[in-house]
Design a protein around this motif. Structure first.
Motif, PDB file in Angstrom:
ATOM      1  N   ASP A  37      -1.791  -2.715  -2.744  1.00  0.00           N
ATOM      2  CA  ASP A  37      -2.800  -3.230  -1.808  1.00  0.00           C
ATOM      3  C   ASP A  37      -2.635  -4.742  -1.572  1.00  0.00           C
ATOM      4  OD1 ASP A  37      -4.063  -4.677  -3.831  1.00  0.00           O
ATOM      5  OD2 ASP A  37      -5.596  -3.149  -4.174  1.00  0.00           O
ATOM      6  N   ASP A  38      -3.462  -5.271  -0.709  1.00  0.00           N
ATOM      7  CA  ASP A  38      -3.296  -6.665  -0.298  1.00  0.00           C
ATOM      8  C   ASP A  38      -3.692  -7.659  -1.384  1.00  0.00           C
ATOM      9  OD1 ASP A  38      -2.383  -5.678   2.070  1.00  0.00           O
ATOM     10  OD2 ASP A  38      -4.320  -5.827   3.103  1.00  0.00           O
ATOM     11  N   GLU A  39      -4.373  -7.169  -2.431  1.00  0.00           N
ATOM     12  CA  GLU A  39      -4.690  -8.040  -3.579  1.00  0.00           C
ATOM     13  C   GLU A  39      -3.555  -8.040  -4.606  1.00  0.00           C
ATOM     14  OE1 GLU A  39      -8.047  -6.560  -2.373  1.00  0.00           O
ATOM     15  OE2 GLU A  39      -7.632  -8.504  -1.444  1.00  0.00           O
ATOM     16  N   GLY A  40      -2.488  -7.272  -4.307  1.00  0.00           N
ATOM     17  CA  GLY A  40      -1.374  -7.236  -5.255  1.00  0.00           C
ATOM     18  C   GLY A  40      -1.585  -6.253  -6.387  1.00  0.00           C
ATOM     19  N   ARG A  41      -2.452  -5.260  -6.160  1.00  0.00           N
ATOM     20  CA  ARG A  41      -2.665  -4.229  -7.176  1.00  0.00           C
ATOM     21  C   ARG A  41      -2.059  -2.909  -6.728  1.00  0.00           C
ATOM     22  NH1 ARG A  41      -5.976  -5.701 -11.232  1.00  0.00           N
ATOM     23  NH2 ARG A  41      -6.994  -7.678 -10.814  1.00  0.00           N
ATOM     24  N   ALA A  43      -2.129   0.689  -5.701  1.00  0.00           N
ATOM     25  CA  ALA A  43      -3.196   1.480  -5.080  1.00  0.00           C
ATOM     26  C   ALA A  43      -2.979   2.966  -5.306  1.00  0.00           C
ATOM     27  CB  ALA A  43      -3.262   1.169  -3.588  1.00  0.00           C
ATOM     28  N   ARG A 150       2.042 -16.679 -10.456  1.00  0.00           N
ATOM     29  CA  ARG A 150       1.071 -15.634 -10.802  1.00  0.00           C
ATOM     30  C   ARG A 150       1.569 -14.724 -11.916  1.00  0.00           C
ATOM     31  NH1 ARG A 150      -2.265 -12.290  -6.554  1.00  0.00           N
ATOM     32  NH2 ARG A 150      -3.538 -11.991  -8.404  1.00  0.00           N
ATOM     33  N   ARG A 191      -3.698 -15.639 -14.747  1.00  0.00           N
ATOM     34  CA  ARG A 191      -3.174 -14.599 -15.631  1.00  0.00           C
ATOM     35  C   ARG A 191      -2.706 -15.187 -16.959  1.00  0.00           C
ATOM     36  NH1 ARG A 191       0.747 -10.525 -12.660  1.00  0.00           N
ATOM     37  NH2 ARG A 191       0.014  -9.242 -14.399  1.00  0.00           N
ATOM     38  N   GLU A 366      -4.048  -4.252 -17.298  1.00  0.00           N
ATOM     39  CA  GLU A 366      -3.468  -5.178 -16.305  1.00  0.00           C
ATOM     40  C   GLU A 366      -1.987  -4.907 -16.022  1.00  0.00           C
ATOM     41  OE1 GLU A 366      -3.986  -9.398 -17.299  1.00  0.00           O
ATOM     42  OE2 GLU A 366      -2.087  -9.815 -16.288  1.00  0.00           O
ATOM     43  N   LEU A 375      -2.077  -4.638 -11.887  1.00  0.00           N
ATOM     44  CA  LEU A 375      -1.405  -5.575 -10.994  1.00  0.00           C
ATOM     45  C   LEU A 375       0.013  -5.073 -10.733  1.00  0.00           C
ATOM     46  CD1 LEU A 375      -2.941  -8.896 -12.223  1.00  0.00           C
ATOM     47  CD2 LEU A 375      -2.882  -8.105  -9.860  1.00  0.00           C
ATOM     48  N   ALA A 421       2.467  -9.277  -9.111  1.00  0.00           N
ATOM     49  CA  ALA A 421       1.188  -9.119  -8.397  1.00  0.00           C
ATOM     50  C   ALA A 421       1.436  -8.872  -6.904  1.00  0.00           C
ATOM     51  CB  ALA A 421       0.287 -10.337  -8.616  1.00  0.00           C
ATOM     52  N   GLY A 422       2.402  -8.012  -6.633  1.00  0.00           N
ATOM     53  CA  GLY A 422       2.668  -7.584  -5.266  1.00  0.00           C
ATOM     54  C   GLY A 422       3.560  -8.506  -4.449  1.00  0.00           C
TER      55      GLY A 422
END
Ligand code: GUN
Ligand code: ZN
Length: 445
Positions: A37-41, A43, A150, A191, A366, A375, A421-422
């Motif tokens: 996803d756009d938060e770097g997680r 999905a 990150r 982090r 995490e 992440l 993180a994406g």
């Protein structure tokens, strides 16, 4: 949202020692889509093509893993790797301490930290527990460089107030002030987590060890990292310095340094009481096979730790170790266990470098798996990078054989890209074609 197609491999639980079956612990999902996803997680994972409006990268035919976790490595020691001719104590005095002295200079520390973290990423390692140097500035620089990328880091200023040369010693009061200051600035920011970082028992006075224990007691969310029972001369020396302690590990136990966020590198020369203490406190051992072989330290007994119920993670221990590559580390781990009459499966090895390490660190929520919500720290690898390992891959009869051959023969040259993180933080540059002469050409010549 973004989607990546590849052969996905991660773990849903701890593989049983010696089990080479594709057990319930192993999750292999060939040609699946990983959604980020756009938060770097992460999905989700799916077999069917994502909708057309989702951006995608097709890495079909390649292996996608959670980023590796190196639970014990020294940022100022890249230049110490492959230093000839010594065992631990002479190696520290002849090579390592002189190299670490330069990190008092903030510019050296900043440049070195960036170089070190980029090197980790170029080896597929996205998270690490790191020793910088005694200088506050070395920890500061590492936290800042990791924050910029990150990256998940666990680190802290190294504590050493004796048996180290000028320019590499702190004192209890200054060390406490610097540690508290760094904890306030960095622990839990982005982090980053702070680790109370005792170099090893010989370089801290009892007063400094007590101060380190107080820091841990005051905030149970802090990590603690150190070395233990690596080398026989070292163990003997600790016995002389701390005659009241039952064992080397007991020095740390008495100072209140063993808890569920403690990482102890090596643990080669432990006994059953030590291993029981590790289980009871929840402290883990970072197994550093490359370093143990290179420095001639000894053979870590992994099954004894399992029998005792203790946790084990994998670590390069660069610069005692000779590579940041976790595959090389795992391959050395297999050889060390073989010397003890044991066999390390690819599942136990890869688990200990991903999910197992994450859980031992208390960071399973995490990192370490491709589970939704984690992440998106992941890596894409070639299954083979040359004619020799391609042939070995072709002959593999089952999944374990294939992954074991990969783990044993691959290294950082197999890495295609790394995401943290994406965000993609490493990509292999296309190489100039070096086409081998074909047999028909040779005949024509
Ligand atoms: N023991 C104390 N310091 C060190 C170090 O820098 N590397 C290793 N391998 N062992 C140590
Ligand atoms: Zn070390």
């Amino acid at each position: 949202m973004k989607a990546y197609r590849a052969d996905l491999l991660d773990f849903v639980s701890t593989p049983a020692w010696g089990d080479t079956e594709a057990s319930a612990a192993v999750r292999f999902r060939p040609e699946h889509w990983l959604l980020v996803d756009d938060e770097g997680r992460i999905a989700g994972v799916q077999t069917h093509e994502p909708p057309a409006n989702i951006e995608r990268e097709d890495w079909r035919g390649h292996l996608l893993l959670p980023g590796f976790i190196d639970t014990h490595v020294h940022s100022p020691q890249i230049g110490v790797m492959a230093s000839y001719g010594t065992a631990l104590l002479d190696w520290l005095n002849n090579y390592t301490f002189p190299a670490e002295r330069a990190w008092a200079d903030p510019e050296v520390a900043a440049r070195g930290s960036a170089h070190f973290l980029d090197a980790l990423l170029a080896h597929g390692t996205t998270a690490a527990a790191v020793f910088p140097t005694v200088h506050k500035t070395s920890a500061e620089a590492l936290f800042a460089a990791a924050n910029l990328r990150r990256m998940r880091v666990v680190t802290g200023k190294v504590l050493m107030d004796r048996h180290a040369p000028d320019g590499l010693r702190d004192d209890v009061a200054q060390a406490e002030r610097d540690s508290i200051d760094l904890i306030q600035r960095w622990h839990g920011r982005g982090r980053a987590s702070y680790a109370v970082t005792v170099r090893f028992a010989p370089t801290s006075t009892p007063g400094q060890l007590a101060m380190a224990g107080e820091l841990c007691r005051a905030d149970p969310s802090l990590f603690m990292q150190t070395h233990v029972a690596e080398n026989r001369d070292e163990v003997r020396w600790v016995g002389e310095l701390f005659p009241e302690a039952r064992s080397y590990l007991d020095v740390y136990a008495r100072a209140g340094l063993l808890h569920r966020r403690s990482i102890l590198a090596h643990g080669i020369w432990l006994d059953d009481s030590d291993r029981a203490a590790l289980r009871e406190t929840g402290a883990q051992v970072a197994f550093c096979p490359s370093s143990n072989l290179f420095l001639g330290s000894g053979l870590f007994d992994w099954p004894a730790m399992i029998a005792a119920g203790g946790a084990v993670s994998m670590a390069s221990d660069v610069g005692g170790g000779t590579s940041l590559s976790m595959q090389r580390t795992l391959a050395d781990g297999y050889k060390v266990q073989a010397m003890g009459g044991h066999r390390l499966t690819a599942w136990t090895a890869l688990h200990a470098a991903t999910r197992g390490a994450a859980e031992a660190l208390g960071l399973g929520h995490e990192i370490g798996t491709l589970e939704p919500g984690r992440l998106a720290d992941f890596t894409v690898w070639r299954w083979s990078a040359n004619a020799v390992d391609a042939e070995r891959q072709r002959l593999a009869r089952d999944l374990h054989e294939r992954v074991f051959a990969w783990m044993t023969l691959a290294d950082e040259r197999h890495l295609l890209a790394t995401w943290v993180a994406g965000a993609q933080r490493f990509a292999r540059r296309p190489q100039a074609a070096t086409a081998p002469a074909r047999d028909d050409e040779r005949r024509a010549a």
